[in-house]
Scaffold this active site. Structure first.
Site, PDB file in Angstrom:
ATOM      1  N   SER A 565      34.734  39.302  39.964  1.00  0.00           N
ATOM      2  CA  SER A 565      35.213  39.919  41.212  1.00  0.00           C
ATOM      3  C   SER A 565      36.301  40.952  40.959  1.00  0.00           C
ATOM      4  O   SER A 565      36.441  41.901  41.723  1.00  0.00           O
ATOM      5  CB  SER A 565      35.739  38.832  42.150  1.00  0.00           C
ATOM      6  N   GLY A 594      32.755  36.094  41.425  1.00  0.00           N
ATOM      7  CA  GLY A 594      32.402  34.695  41.168  1.00  0.00           C
ATOM      8  C   GLY A 594      31.709  34.466  39.833  1.00  0.00           C
ATOM      9  O   GLY A 594      31.491  33.312  39.441  1.00  0.00           O
ATOM     10  N   ASN A 624      36.811  32.838  35.966  1.00  0.00           N
ATOM     11  CA  ASN A 624      36.079  31.881  36.815  1.00  0.00           C
ATOM     12  C   ASN A 624      35.619  30.656  36.030  1.00  0.00           C
ATOM     13  O   ASN A 624      35.360  29.610  36.627  1.00  0.00           O
ATOM     14  CB  ASN A 624      34.882  32.566  37.484  1.00  0.00           C
ATOM     15  N   ASP A 715      46.631  37.372  46.179  1.00  0.00           N
ATOM     16  CA  ASP A 715      46.234  35.949  46.158  1.00  0.00           C
ATOM     17  C   ASP A 715      46.465  35.327  44.789  1.00  0.00           C
ATOM     18  O   ASP A 715      45.919  34.285  44.466  1.00  0.00           O
ATOM     19  CB  ASP A 715      44.765  35.797  46.575  1.00  0.00           C
ATOM     20  N   HIS A 718      43.397  38.285  42.482  1.00  0.00           N
ATOM     21  CA  HIS A 718      42.749  39.586  42.644  1.00  0.00           C
ATOM     22  C   HIS A 718      43.782  40.698  42.822  1.00  0.00           C
ATOM     23  O   HIS A 718      44.856  40.469  43.375  1.00  0.00           O
ATOM     24  CB  HIS A 718      41.797  39.554  43.840  1.00  0.00           C
TER      25      HIS A 718
END
Ligand code: CA
Length: 740
Positions: A565, A594, A624, A715, A718
């Site tokens: 992502s 993802g 991930n 967050d 990201h």
């Protein structure tokens, strides 16, 4: 002992440590040939234990297969490692789980250069033969003689691939022909001075269940009993069950499966398309006989349907009867063939020194859970029939509860042949079980590992794996990160998962540990196993878009960004920066939110990299793998290495900028950040400074105290637009250096 006269015999003897008495008797009875027994491996496709007399079938009789059981042993806890045709065969040949033999799903091509038991048996003096369904996409290796069906093959008038590369069409019924060809090889074509290993592999009773006319009369005037779970509603288990596309209710084709001619008259009840290709191959005479059987039944059904006389339930019941009767009739021909071969062994005096095995590549749903087909780890398709006769060693009418798997066959056959078992094989020789009254020795395994990889494919069964002990089964669905737990003693039909039942909490924990131990024991590293997320519509769309992009870009692409992502969002928060920095530089974005290493491995080998050969690739992947289940850094590093290897193989001239995985979490002590750091410590060693260039820009995003600010990573994972600007600036000197 006279038998100990060469090295091979000594190796055989090691398998007999528990039963030297048996060996002595064997040697006395059979003389020198006892050293290397013949092995006759009769194998069918999709033959479930529920449809074998010796396993207690309630729906059919298999008198000839039962002869093997009457003289030998039935294994009640016999399982496949991956419940689908090609993968099961690859497990058998290599003695390894799918993730190591490379044949994860149908559509893969078997690497015939790898070590297989037939090759080693040849070296041990055996004559090896393979007749029937092969289904591994490449030509058989390790066989002195072979004659195999192309792909799935045909029930009627099938073609067989020949060793000289030609095809030969035989008129007749496939099951009978495979039996005939096997008998011809046994009688006329083999070297009678050598021990033999014959694999007689039937196509039947695989879909689309086209019986021989001599069996049309079977079950003609009776209903086959329905399984208790024919109308399963899939409650009480993972929500992924409901997404299956293998129900009798909704997924039978009008022509292919249900044997109607003409257009689909009831598209709300039957699938359209997929014609009955077997019918098309029949001679006029065969068609005449076929139609005389099916058409009256078909007409009667159509009339009732048109008159609105059948409820939805009755339509399902009709389909079940059509399906199960055809399936069982196909088995009747297999059973006939087994009888003919056993008769021949008797007539030729070969029975005493020939070990006969009957098994199938996996089990099958005979309406259980409303299904046909296989794939799931539920009992009916996880189970694999395994019946074995070994005169003088296995007592008649033995039942074994030892947990065995198809990866065990290769080491077993090798030990029987007196050939060394390579350490790379993961299965265990069954000899200690077979020579010990079929009781498992005290150090025998008490659980098996199972993994299914063919997600995003026909029947829509999700990626899952798990362990099964004598009593319990634990399944894991990576997509939804769900555990399902079954107590097979209390719930043999597997209708209720107990994973959230507090009474089972200690059992769940113990099984989860067992699962991790098994995966570690079998060297299962999901980070390197190519995995599609094509069962997620958004991912599928994005993957197709990237492949299209790559196709359009072709040779003009000079710079490719590969990742998850954080790369993907060069099209989101990073868009303005991308346009400024890479807009005029023939760059392509190959990021999907993802994704883990295994998904990038899939994409790079399934279209995303087929048409481009850029000057520079920028790779940032792995966070991930941490986020998903805090995967071991060593394993993730192996995933990154695999990606680099794929790039080297496909684009040897491409320079790779290998980024450290960006920091995540607010503080330096964030558990996930620490895992990423541990991965980075390993992957930095993959850079050679010539093709792969290490670029660690993690500090660019961090405050002096090591914290991540919200204005760079809102967050804590990201990037904001500011974050992308920092990335572009930190990358630029390296791109310049590499000539972009
Ligand atoms: Ca199969």
């Amino acid at each position: 002992m006279a038998l100990i006269d060469n090295n091979r015999a000594k190796i055989v003897l090691r398998g007999f440590v528990f039963s030297l008495g048996v060996l002595g008797a064997l040697a006395a009875d059979l003389g020198k040939t006892a050293e290397q027994p013949n092995i006759l491996f009769i194998f069918s496709d999709d033959h479930a234990t529920q449809a074998i007399g010796a396993y207690g079938s309630k729906i059919n009789e298999t008198p000839n297969i039962d002869r093997i059981a009457a003289d030998g042993a039935v294994f009640l806890n016999s399982f496949c490692a991956n419940s689908i045709c090609g993968p099961s065969r690859a497990c058998i040949l290599t003695g390894k789980h799918s993730h190591l033999n490379g044949f994860l799903r149908n559509g893969n091509k078997f690497d015939g250069s790898q070590t297989t038991f037939p090759k080693l048996m040849q070296q041990a003096g055996y004559q090896t033969s393979m007749i029937g369904k092969w289904h591994l996409s490449t030509d058989p290796t390790g066989f002195d003689h072979w004659e195999v069906l192309p792909g799935q093959g045909s029930y009627y008038n099938p073609d067989f691939l020949q060793q000289d590369g030609s095809r030969k069409r035989y008129e007749g019924y496939c099951t009978d022909l495979i039996t005939d060809l096997s008998l011809t090889w046994l009688k006329e074509q083999r070297d009678a001075d050598k021990p033999f290993m014959l694999m007689c592999q039937h196509k039947a009773p695989h879909r689309n269940w086209a019986p021989h006319p001599r069996h049309f009369a079977l079950y003609q005037d009776e209903d086959v009993p329905e399984p208790a779970t024919l109308f399963d509603d899939y409650s009480g288990r993972s929500g992924l069950l409901k997404q299956n596309e293998m129900t009798i209710r909704d997924y039978f084709y009008w022509s292919h499966d249900m044997k109607f001619h003409g257009e689909n008259l009831f598209p709300e009840s039957f699938k359209t398309g997929h014609r009955n290709s077997n019918y098309a191959r029949m001679t006029d005479q065969q068609k005449h006989v076929w139609d005389a059987h099916y058409e009256p039944e078909n007409r009667a059904f159509i009339e009732k349907m048109k008159a609105g006389e059948l409820s939805e339930k009755q339509i399902v019941q009709w389909k079940y009867q059509r399906y199960i009767k055809d399936y069982l009739r196909c088995i009747a021909a297999v059973d006939d063939g087994v009888g003919r071969i056993l008769d021949y062994l008797d007539e030729a005096g070969l029975s005493d020194n020939t070990i006969v095995i009957y098994c199938a590549d996996q089990g099958f749903y005979l309406g259980e859970h409303g299904w046909y087909d296989k794939r799931w780890m539920f009992e009916e398709s996880l189970q694999m029939p395994f019946i074995i006769r070994w005169p003088g060693v296995i007592s008649p009418e033995t039942k074994s509860t030892a947990l065995i798997q198809n990866i065990d066959y290769a080491p077993t056959f090798l030990e029987l042949a007196g050939a060394p078992v390579p350490a790379e094989m993961q299965g265990r020789s069954l000899l200690p079980v077979l020579t010990g009254d079929c009781e498992p020795p005290s150090d025998w395994r008490d659980s098996i590992y199972y993994a299914y990889y063919e997600n995003a494919s026909v029947h829509n069964v999700p990626l899952h794996d798990g362990v099964r002990t004598g009593r319990y089964k634990l399944m894991f669905y990576p997509r939804t990160r769900e555990w399902n737990l079954f107590d097979l003693e209390k719930d043999p039909q597997e209708l209720t998962s107990l994973h959230d039942d507090p009474n089972y909490a200690p059992i769940l924990r113990a099984l989860q540990q067992r699962y991790r131990d098994q995966r570690s024991f079998y060297d299962v590293n999901s980070a390197v196993i190519p995995a599609t997320r094509g069962d997620e519509p958004g991912w599928k769309q994005r993957d197709a878009l990237l492949t299209k992009r790559a196709k359009q870009g072709g040779d003009t692409v000079r710079l490719a960004f590969i990742g998850d992502s954080i790369t993907h969002a060069w099209e989101g928060n990073g868009k303005a920066v991308w346009d400024r920095s890479y807009g005029g530089r023939d760059a392509i974005n190959l990021g999907i939110g993802g994704d883990r290493t295994e998904h990038v491995i899939w994409r790079l080998t399934h279209g995303n990299w087929d048409t481009i050969n850029p000057q520079v690739a920028v790779l940032m992947i792995g966070t991930n793998n941490t986020g998903h289940f805090m995967q071991d850094p060593e394993q993730v590093a192996a995933g990154v290495k695999r990606i680099l290897d794929i790039l080297a193989e496909r684009s040897p001239g491409t320079q790779v900028v290998l980024h450290s995985i960006f920091p995540r979490g607010r503080t330096p002590f964030d558990e996930k950040r620490l895992n990423n750091t541990a991965i980075n410590d390993r992957i930095r060693l993959l850079a050679d400074g010539e093709r792969v260039h290490w670029l660690d820009i993690g500090n660019t995003f961090l405050a002096p105290d090591g914290s991540l600010s919200e204005d760079i990573m809102p967050d804590a994972l990201h990037l904001s637009e500011k974050g992308y600007q920092l990335w572009a600036e930190a990358l630029e000197p390296k791109l310049k250096e590499l000539g972009i």
